[in-house]
Enzyme design. Structure first.
Site, mmCIF file in Angstrom:
data_model
loop_
_atom_site.group_PDB
_atom_site.id
_atom_site.type_symbol
_atom_site.label_atom_id
_atom_site.label_comp_id
_atom_site.label_asym_id
_atom_site.label_seq_id
_atom_site.Cartn_x
_atom_site.Cartn_y
_atom_site.Cartn_z
ATOM 1 N N PHE A 55 21.189 29.416 -3.062
ATOM 2 C CA PHE A 55 21.309 28.279 -3.975
ATOM 3 C C PHE A 55 22.759 27.877 -4.264
ATOM 4 O O PHE A 55 23.060 27.383 -5.363
ATOM 5 C CB PHE A 55 20.596 28.575 -5.302
ATOM 6 C CG PHE A 55 19.248 29.219 -5.145
ATOM 7 C CD1 PHE A 55 18.338 28.742 -4.218
ATOM 8 C CD2 PHE A 55 18.891 30.312 -5.919
ATOM 9 C CE1 PHE A 55 17.091 29.343 -4.066
ATOM 10 C CE2 PHE A 55 17.656 30.910 -5.774
ATOM 11 C CZ PHE A 55 16.750 30.430 -4.840
ATOM 12 N N CYS A 56 23.661 28.057 -3.316
ATOM 13 C CA CYS A 56 25.086 27.731 -3.520
ATOM 14 C C CYS A 56 25.646 28.401 -4.772
ATOM 15 O O CYS A 56 26.502 27.846 -5.461
ATOM 16 C CB CYS A 56 25.283 26.221 -3.599
ATOM 17 S SG CYS A 56 25.045 25.375 -2.037
#
Length: 453
Positions: free
Chosen positions: A375-376
């Site tokens: 998710f970055c």
């Protein structure tokens, strides 16, 4: 308690109309189903009202700021009105600037480029990469993940107490985690920053679509967010807040629009006088449609009322948690505890499942779109999951190269049925396994169309 029962409460409104709400997608098991978009934390579907506003403007499309023609003047008025609408949406102070950018990432990189010389930056390891990584030219202190809102404030205060009290400093913090959905104590963190002579920028990418954001009330110096998470089309963002650092910095991009005058010198070079206001960092032809779309989304959300939107979102969060509370294999991820206030974002692991495999089965067999992986926000997810490696590994049981994080997220346009289908699908997959076979293609699990389970 079902979603429908909770949503019947008078304080909870119906979902807002969004694009794609009737799109049908094929299932590998046969037939079609209406797509359940449960990846709002990555990109929310555009509101129908926003799309209609964009379509209504499209025939009047024109260049802005220096055109003498009617359409150019109309487009200029629309663009500057959008700036005022965003300022009102954020409850900006007198003197604050609203700069249109491409995204939250672009906004924070713009601010990073405007930091005064010698500026120290303080950022928690829990941040999205858009907040974690832009500060390459500054001295950066990465703060450990806190276990509670109070610990977050105490951690920041200790770090700021050790800095040079006379030099410039900036704190960067999220308003709501893109991994856990948990709300951060922004007002308290801002107070701590200012007490130690530092400034603070709020990454509101996940907060602004779900809760009212007041620059004045939170007492932050800047706020950044993206249009594509705020129910507007891709390609627009905002950096709003104090003007001084932006005014004193070199233009983010050099070119037309940012320059006030350009003249040749006797030696053959050029002298440039840059604009002082928002134009200084908006070189080139601006994304007028993007700015108009963001302003339209701001107006739509304000009129819908964040209190009612949040009430319905809380009902959806409760429906997911209550619907899966007796599924022992499912573990929700959190920093501040399961009962911490949050927006409509939940991440979890499923024992015995590779995250990519689980997400692929939700999509192919149930028509549900979620997100899986890091998710970055790699440091945060690895801390919460307990894995030191990235990637997805091979389809099937998780191995040393897989990361078992799955994220479901929703918002103002999510129908009850999408959440109910998601809960049912998770329960069935955990209990019965996938009905199809999957293979790994370029690091991701996909249905194997040559065979079935």
């Amino acid at each position: 308690m079902s979603v429908s029962a909770v949503a019947a409460a008078p304080t909870v409104r119906a979902p807002l109309p969004v694009l794609g709400r009737d799109v049908a997608v094929p299932l590998v098991t046969g037939g079609e189903v209406t797509y359940a978009a449960l990846d709002y934390a990555a990109s929310a579907p555009a509101l129908q009202r926003v799309w209609d506003d964009v379509a209504a403007y499209a025939p009047y499309y024109g260049s802005v700021h220096r055109g003498a023609g009617y359409l150019s003047q109309l487009s200029t008025d629309l663009f500057e009105k959008a700036r005022r609408t965003v300022a009102e949406f954020l409850d900006c102070r007198s003197g604050d600037q609203v700069v249109f950018t491409r995204s939250t990432t672009d906004s924070l990189n713009l601010l990073a480029a405007a930091l005064p010389e010698g500026c120290e930056v303080f950022v928690f390891e829990t941040e999205h990469h858009a907040s974690l990584l832009p500060w390459r030219g500054a001295r950066v202190t990465y703060l450990d993940a806190p276990g509670s809102p109070a610990q977050a404030v105490a951690t920041l205060e200790r770090a700021l107490a050790d800095r040079d009290p006379y030099g410039p400093a900036l704190v960067c913090v999220t308003g709501a985690s893109n991994v856990t959905g948990e709300l951060w104590p922004v007002r308290e963190l801002a107070a701590a920053a200012h007490a130690h002579g530092a400034r603070i920028v709020l990454d509101a990418a996940q907060l602004a679509p779900h809760r009212a954001v007041s620059v004045r009330d939170l007492d932050v110096d800047w706020v950044a967010f993206s249009g594509h998470k705020l129910y507007a089309p891709f390609g627009s963002g905002v950096l709003a807040g104090r003007a001084d650092w932006l005014r004193e910095a070199e233009p983010y991009l050099a070119g037309g629009g940012a320059s006030r005058t350009v003249a040749r010198r006797a030696d053959g070079g050029v002298d440039v006088e840059w604009h002082d206001g928002v134009a200084r960092h908006e070189a080139g032809s601006p994304n007028v449609i993007g700015a108009h779309a963001v302003a339209s989304a701001c107006t739509a959300l304000a009129e819908a009322g964040f209190e009612a939107l949040a009430a319905r979102e809380d009902a959806l969060v409760s429906a997911v948690r209550e619907g899966l509370e007796d599924v022992a294999e499912v573990r929700f991820l959190s920093l501040f505890g399961d009962d911490a206030p949050r927006v409509g974002v939940l991440s979890f692991v499923v024992d015995g499942w590779n995250s990519s495999h689980f997400a692929a089965a939700l999509s192919a067999e149930y028509g549900i779109g979620v997100r899986d992986g890091l998710f970055c926000a790699h440091p945060l997810v690895r801390r919460l999951v307990g894995s030191e490696t990235g990637g997805h590994g091979e389809c099937g049981a998780p191995d040393a190269g897989s990361l078992n994080a799955i994220r479901v997220s929703f918002g103002a346009g999510t129908p009850d049925e999408h959440v109910e289908r998601f809960v049912r699908a998770v329960r069935e997959l955990v209990r019965d396994g996938a009905r199809w076979t999957y293979r790994t293609v370029e690091g991701r699990c996909v249905p194997d169309t040559s065979t079935r389970a």
